[in-house]
Design a protein around this motif. Sequence first.
Motif, short mmCIF file in Angstrom:
data_model
loop_
_atom_site.label_atom_id
_atom_site.label_comp_id
_atom_site.label_asym_id
_atom_site.label_seq_id
_atom_site.Cartn_x
_atom_site.Cartn_y
_atom_site.Cartn_z
N ALA C 24 0.83 -1.21 0.00
CA ALA C 24 0.00 0.00 0.00
C ALA C 24 0.86 1.26 0.00
N VAL C 25 1.90 1.25 0.85
CA VAL C 25 2.77 2.43 0.91
C VAL C 25 3.50 2.63 -0.40
N LEU C 26 4.05 1.53 -0.95
CA LEU C 26 4.78 1.64 -2.21
C LEU C 26 3.88 2.15 -3.33
N ASP C 27 2.66 1.63 -3.38
CA ASP C 27 1.75 2.07 -4.43
C ASP C 27 1.50 3.58 -4.35
N ARG C 28 1.29 4.06 -3.14
CA ARG C 28 1.04 5.50 -3.03
C ARG C 28 2.28 6.29 -3.36
N LEU C 29 3.43 5.82 -2.91
CA LEU C 29 4.67 6.56 -3.22
C LEU C 29 4.93 6.62 -4.72
N ARG C 30 4.58 5.56 -5.39
CA ARG C 30 4.83 5.55 -6.84
C ARG C 30 4.12 6.72 -7.53
N GLY C 31 2.99 7.10 -6.96
CA GLY C 31 2.29 8.23 -7.54
C GLY C 31 3.06 9.54 -7.44
N TYR C 32 3.94 9.63 -6.45
CA TYR C 32 4.71 10.86 -6.28
C TYR C 32 6.02 10.88 -7.08
N LEU C 33 6.41 9.74 -7.60
CA LEU C 33 7.74 9.68 -8.22
C LEU C 33 7.92 10.65 -9.38
N MET C 74 -0.58 3.91 8.48
CA MET C 74 -0.71 2.86 7.48
C MET C 74 -0.15 1.53 7.99
N GLY C 75 0.50 1.56 9.13
CA GLY C 75 0.89 0.31 9.79
C GLY C 75 2.05 -0.43 9.16
N LEU C 76 2.83 0.26 8.35
CA LEU C 76 4.01 -0.40 7.79
C LEU C 76 5.01 -0.67 8.92
N ASP C 77 5.29 -1.94 9.20
CA ASP C 77 6.15 -2.22 10.36
C ASP C 77 7.32 -3.13 10.03
N ARG C 78 7.51 -3.44 8.78
CA ARG C 78 8.60 -4.31 8.38
C ARG C 78 9.73 -3.47 7.79
N LEU C 79 10.93 -3.59 8.32
CA LEU C 79 12.06 -2.81 7.80
C LEU C 79 12.32 -3.13 6.33
N TYR C 80 12.13 -4.39 5.99
CA TYR C 80 12.31 -4.80 4.59
C TYR C 80 11.43 -3.95 3.68
N ASP C 81 10.17 -3.78 4.07
CA ASP C 81 9.25 -3.04 3.22
C ASP C 81 9.51 -1.54 3.26
N VAL C 82 9.96 -1.05 4.40
CA VAL C 82 10.40 0.35 4.45
C VAL C 82 11.52 0.55 3.42
N ALA C 83 12.43 -0.41 3.38
CA ALA C 83 13.57 -0.30 2.46
C ALA C 83 13.11 -0.35 1.01
N VAL C 84 12.16 -1.23 0.71
CA VAL C 84 11.65 -1.29 -0.67
C VAL C 84 11.07 0.06 -1.07
N ALA C 85 10.35 0.68 -0.15
CA ALA C 85 9.74 1.98 -0.45
C ALA C 85 10.80 3.06 -0.63
N ILE C 86 11.76 3.08 0.28
CA ILE C 86 12.82 4.08 0.22
C ILE C 86 13.65 3.90 -1.05
N LEU C 87 13.88 2.66 -1.42
CA LEU C 87 14.65 2.36 -2.63
C LEU C 87 13.97 2.96 -3.86
N ALA C 88 12.67 2.82 -3.92
CA ALA C 88 11.93 3.35 -5.07
C ALA C 88 12.08 4.87 -5.13
N VAL C 89 11.98 5.52 -3.98
CA VAL C 89 12.12 6.98 -3.96
C VAL C 89 13.55 7.37 -4.32
N ALA C 90 14.52 6.62 -3.82
CA ALA C 90 15.92 6.96 -4.07
C ALA C 90 16.27 6.84 -5.55
N GLN C 91 15.61 5.94 -6.26
CA GLN C 91 15.87 5.87 -7.71
C GLN C 91 15.48 7.17 -8.39
N ALA C 92 14.48 7.86 -7.82
CA ALA C 92 14.10 9.16 -8.36
C ALA C 92 14.96 10.28 -7.78
N ASP C 93 15.17 10.25 -6.48
CA ASP C 93 15.99 11.29 -5.83
C ASP C 93 16.45 10.81 -4.46
#
Lengths: 434, 434, 434, 434
Positions: C24-33, C74-93
């Motif tokens: 859910a978090v990644l999907d929403r972040l993708r909209g901001y990329l 949003m209840g994201l509590d897994r570091l792995y998934d935090v990292a996946v989200a951050i990675l996607a943002v980092a590819q942009a900036d």
Amino acid sequence: MSLRPARQEPIAGLYEPVTPAGHAVLDRLRGYLPLIRSTAAEHDRAGTFPTGTFDTFRKEGMLGATVPTELGGMGLDRLYDVAVAILAVAQADASTALALHMQFSRGLTLGYEWRHGGPAARALAERLLRAMVAGDAVVCSGIKDHHSAVTTLTPDGSGGWLLSGRKTLVSAGPVGTHFVINAQTDGTGEPPRLASPVVTRDNPGLSVLDNWDGLGMRASGTVDIVFDNCPIPASDVLMRDPVGARNDAALAGQTVSSIAMLAIYVGVAQAAYDLTVAALARRPEPPQAAAQTLVADAGSRLYALRATASTALATIDVLNTDTSMDPGERGRQMMRPFQHAKMMVNQLAPSIVSDCLTLVGGAAFTAGHPLARCYRDVRAGGFMQPYTYVDAVDFLSSQAFGIDRDNNYMSHWAIRARSQGSATAESPSKLLSR
Amino acid sequence: MSLRPARQEPIAGLYEPVTPAGHAVLDRLRGYLPLIRSTAAEHDRAGTFPTGTFDTFRKEGMLGATVPTELGGMGLDRLYDVAVAILAVAQADASTALALHMQFSRGLTLGYEWRHGGPAARALAERLLRAMVAGDAVVCSGIKDHHSAVTTLTPDGSGGWLLSGRKTLVSAGPVGTHFVINAQTDGTGEPPRLASPVVTRDNPGLSVLDNWDGLGMRASGTVDIVFDNCPIPASDVLMRDPVGARNDAALAGQTVSSIAMLAIYVGVAQAAYDLTVAALARRPEPPQAAAQTLVADAGSRLYALRATASTALATIDVLNTDTSMDPGERGRQMMRPFQHAKMMVNQLAPSIVSDCLTLVGGAAFTAGHPLARCYRDVRAGGFMQPYTYVDAVDFLSSQAFGIDRDNNYMSHWAIRARSQGSATAESPSKLLSR
Amino acid sequence: MSLRPARQEPIAGLYEPVTPAGHAVLDRLRGYLPLIRSTAAEHDRAGTFPTGTFDTFRKEGMLGATVPTELGGMGLDRLYDVAVAILAVAQADASTALALHMQFSRGLTLGYEWRHGGPAARALAERLLRAMVAGDAVVCSGIKDHHSAVTTLTPDGSGGWLLSGRKTLVSAGPVGTHFVINAQTDGTGEPPRLASPVVTRDNPGLSVLDNWDGLGMRASGTVDIVFDNCPIPASDVLMRDPVGARNDAALAGQTVSSIAMLAIYVGVAQAAYDLTVAALARRPEPPQAAAQTLVADAGSRLYALRATASTALATIDVLNTDTSMDPGERGRQMMRPFQHAKMMVNQLAPSIVSDCLTLVGGAAFTAGHPLARCYRDVRAGGFMQPYTYVDAVDFLSSQAFGIDRDNNYMSHWAIRARSQGSATAESPSKLLSR
Amino acid sequence: MSLRPARQEPIAGLYEPVTPAGHAVLDRLRGYLPLIRSTAAEHDRAGTFPTGTFDTFRKEGMLGATVPTELGGMGLDRLYDVAVAILAVAQADASTALALHMQFSRGLTLGYEWRHGGPAARALAERLLRAMVAGDAVVCSGIKDHHSAVTTLTPDGSGGWLLSGRKTLVSAGPVGTHFVINAQTDGTGEPPRLASPVVTRDNPGLSVLDNWDGLGMRASGTVDIVFDNCPIPASDVLMRDPVGARNDAALAGQTVSSIAMLAIYVGVAQAAYDLTVAALARRPEPPQAAAQTLVADAGSRLYALRATASTALATIDVLNTDTSMDPGERGRQMMRPFQHAKMMVNQLAPSIVSDCLTLVGGAAFTAGHPLARCYRDVRAGGFMQPYTYVDAVDFLSSQAFGIDRDNNYMSHWAIRARSQGSATAESPSKLLSR
């Protein structure tokens, strides 16, 4: 069977098996480690195969570890868990791990034939698999032709084949009872194809040479075998693609056959690291600055080594059970992570071992020192197929750039051999003398 | 004698000698290379010393190459040219080069005693040097104590000494006639000092073991020698500093003794590279992408390897003739470039050899392949004194940061041995059995 | 919530989230990329913070991604998934990813306080977490003291505190509404302890400087903040261990706070690689030999980079939910893989980016080229806490050798600051002028 | 003039010049270092050219350093000494060193034309060289075409030429008075050839853009210049080989033009190392283990860096004065060590700088920190011609394997440009707008 381990552990690092079968196999193997460890140095020195260990493996059903439970085996079917088991053995002796991998790998690929092959292939596979469980079969694999000969199947005129040629680098050869060989048909009647005949030890035309004398992996019995018009019934030949077919589906089987070998080099690096840290911790003086730095650096590389190999294995296990994909795409998707991981394993593992020699110092430079054996054994990783470093660059760069090419290295070899017109004319008796 | 070569060539890369004596020695050595090359593999396999080659060297005056012309030697006195000669031998066989270096190095250091020492030292040095020229002396050097013993000189009560202990890693031991040993006095009467007794082969208390079995350098005869109350006349002992003196002047002699050994590893890397390029050039196919890249990369590292070693040698040759400097400062100025170069040699040379194995492929992984020998031999560089990598980091970082410490590794060892109270109590007969 | 992804995928490589919240978090972040990508170059050039992006994040609840669902997040509590989200943002900036990580990290650590803390800590945490969800709070973290000041809490005489000092490298400072600060009490009455006061933007003694001008990460707003007798109610201070307590339990929180930052550098390397392969694939000529080799090598390093970071994250996620262990042991077990992975990330990611510059050529050497930004941004990884490379060697080698030491870097700093007697005497107004 | 330095120093390490002219130039340059150092940061930040410094150089005859004494110059003719001078400047500011190298390099290559060219070339060269001495000429060099245009000479119908096209990466462009350009004739009448027209600043068709904005080397004024039918008299064109001539003689001039640039990156690495060691030595705590290790390692790489560059320079100086060789062979013999050294410089120098950032820590990550500038500047080395890494692999591997190919990169470019049919049709006014 679930991908999930019981204890919420991630599938990571090759520390623990992830299936009950994996645990069962590892537990049994652990019982053999003292024996393997205690004879490793002498087999390394003499270059002899640990026949006693393999006799025990045979008698106690260990060679059926990866045979499906339906056929009486232990049912280990996850590459990740095969690697965990091989890693444990490699920490005791890399040569034994290499020879044992050969059996585990054959169980997996023959198991695939048994599940997915045509009727003839299934029958052949079942026969071999049941013999492995019973301890009647040690199934070796012969991939690489000796430079002097193209291993070729010629029709015998009555529906069977005659096999001639020579294979090199056949591990566990001294105890092999069956040899699954990569050959090509001679092109009579139809274009040449790749084929895998199974040759039994008692075939009148078969000679198993005693010619292994490696820089490392000296106890792996990696010998040459020579075929002089071996009669092979049609039922003992698994037919593959025509030479030059460019069928990337073959990459899946090649990946499954070989990827768990990465664990050998992980195991060697881990053994070297453990031994080194223990040696330094025993010294009366505190570790010097560079010793601290090297231990931290090498430990981090070891972590990356385990992580990289385990990630590739876990990924490929998932693809391996997914038969819904396009077979060519599946083959490439399996081969890519394998090759990425292999490149890194062959860079990281030797560097860890070399740093361990530096840390332990001059004592490690004697022939019989465990680190000296690690230093020789670990270098074998660069020569394992598929692919060598040079071929892997061709594969990976063409994948990155979207360049079409034949990715099947066996097909490559077959084409090259044909174009260089080598050696089928040479009589096998001549081959024997080299 | 001029530093300048005849042909306007820069002193660079260890391609050519820079002095007439260097040319003369190299020319004569070239005559022996076919012999050395042809017996290298068998001595490596068996771990035997090339006694025949050294007999020839002895008879034909080769062991006097670095003995001053005034004493009948060939007068080679430039480290750069010693290295060029050693490099040529190492391309044929690294073990022979290591054993020969020992003689060349003794000529240089004894020559220094002969020129700059006190009367007793001069007399002893002259005796040994003349014997080297005559072919009556093969002078070995024993630096490192076996872990079980501190090699110690005890007064014999009548002005001489008794020597007991054990040295390890004494190259050319099997043919050694004289052993120049690093020992310490036992502290009777005055504080313990470092000393270098010369022990002759026929000393009743001397045992030369036949215990070398290295990972590499297997033909170098790098054995242990045991001293059991060897009587040593006072005239056969070169007295050095008290233990713990912190006299960096000693670094000059240590540098001169050892730096030309870098050329061994340069030679191994060059041999591996040449062999590899020739093998690939013979193949019918053009080299693949990664082969082109590796050859260019490895060639560049080889260039840097030669440049780095040669720069250090040329610099140290200049300092070696400059006796106007503060002796401690001169010692440090000589040791620093040596250690910088040594660090790089031990990083670059093994990486070149490993890439060569990758390029040549599986054939290189057989025990008798020349590259397999290179792979084992080249790793010895990390264990040569002074210093190991870990000690070099301590030395170089303290030099960079201006931190005062004892840089004499022999003094270090002596202090550590004393503090750990090891082994002088052990009887040499016990030592012999290990 | 299960560790298992839906599609039988292994938890490997940071390619996909493993939890529904992660998706859910990644999907929403993708909209901001697209927005993030389109403004990255200009913020990098000017060194300005992307305030607009963060306003949007705030308004749309993005800053509550890691806030427990019970508190409206949003209840994201897994570091792995935090990292996946951050990675996607980092590819942009990468800068935006760093600033966003700060918020995600605060959600996790405050969530831990909310679940496991005492009543006061729970109340404080809940207040901040609800404000994050509502878009009323951007919570920054200040760890490192400016060299001129030790950030110190002094009792105000009526049960509260006065905070003085200066923090440097506070990311997202320009939009920060709350600052969770690492400080120490001044030792009045009881020994000094570590403490984390929360300072609100409107605190009269707080100054947020506009002094960030980085080599890279130029849009991350990594500024200094100065405290001049900021009044802090006792309820806004989280009390930690006494200075020098040697409590390795603290390592758990430090790991959770920081490990997902590794994904920033994975993202930068992935972006550089993708851009480079695409650029070369567009060229009319086929790639030259070295381009093929570098692409295969860099691709393999990228694979290892993802595997190593993801393995550490997955392992730590398991430990993070296991509260049955000894807290000190748990802290060490979490910090070790983090540090191993961090060492490798900081070695692999910059090397991939540098190879990409080589492949793309001179165009990449212009200030505004995306690869030039990658080259500057990726170097930040080496400076992130905990630990720097030099400190990580101390930690990892002491862990390997079983040497006891204080592993809490904040405690280290506090002790060192005290021993150097720095700066508490300096008036904050002086500090401001630097 | 002798190759031998006065003080018996070896030609090694780029520590001291080896000729009196080298000493004279270095001594004068040292006088400018405080100025260069003091303005470096501000020019780096603003991306402005140090016009003031170059005005001083011009007025005080510094731009004639490598002009033959017969023409009034300082007569510096040894590449080794040019490198020593450039290295000293690069330690203060790499951009200034790059721009100054351009002048020193022009003095050398025009000096060669003056000594060995035909009458027209000699006259042109003399004119330019005398102007350099007088301070009337800053001679820039334009090698690389902008991707949008092939720089082409078209006959003007009356014996002269019209030049159109666009060059990129012309260092010192802002103060350039003359531009020696690599162009090709348009093939009217005879096959196209490479040619070097000299364009003066006041040519009506010339535009010098102000478009440099580099990742590093920001004060080097490395701009684009555009030619819109610039009239060029025949006497201002140096004619070269036909396109595709495969004349390796050209490699000699290319080597001489560019090799001393290696010293820029040696200087950057040395400056970074010195600054770092000084910073660590000032700290109150003793250096930690990893700091000791990194300093020793980086110091050793710095030693190898200096040794490798200096060995190539000294070797090429000898070849440069040897006109008896086959010109093609001489070209290759000069280019090979240059490329080997360049590969190592571009590997070693950035690694040293990166380790320095690690050692100094977070402070080095601010835009204006000297190490941050080093980090950006040092990466330029990989983009200097000839060759890039990818092209160098093609050159060096073909030399190793004895594969024939066109080694002249300018010829390569010319052929590729023609085959891609680019841009001569585009009007220069369009070019200007990019």
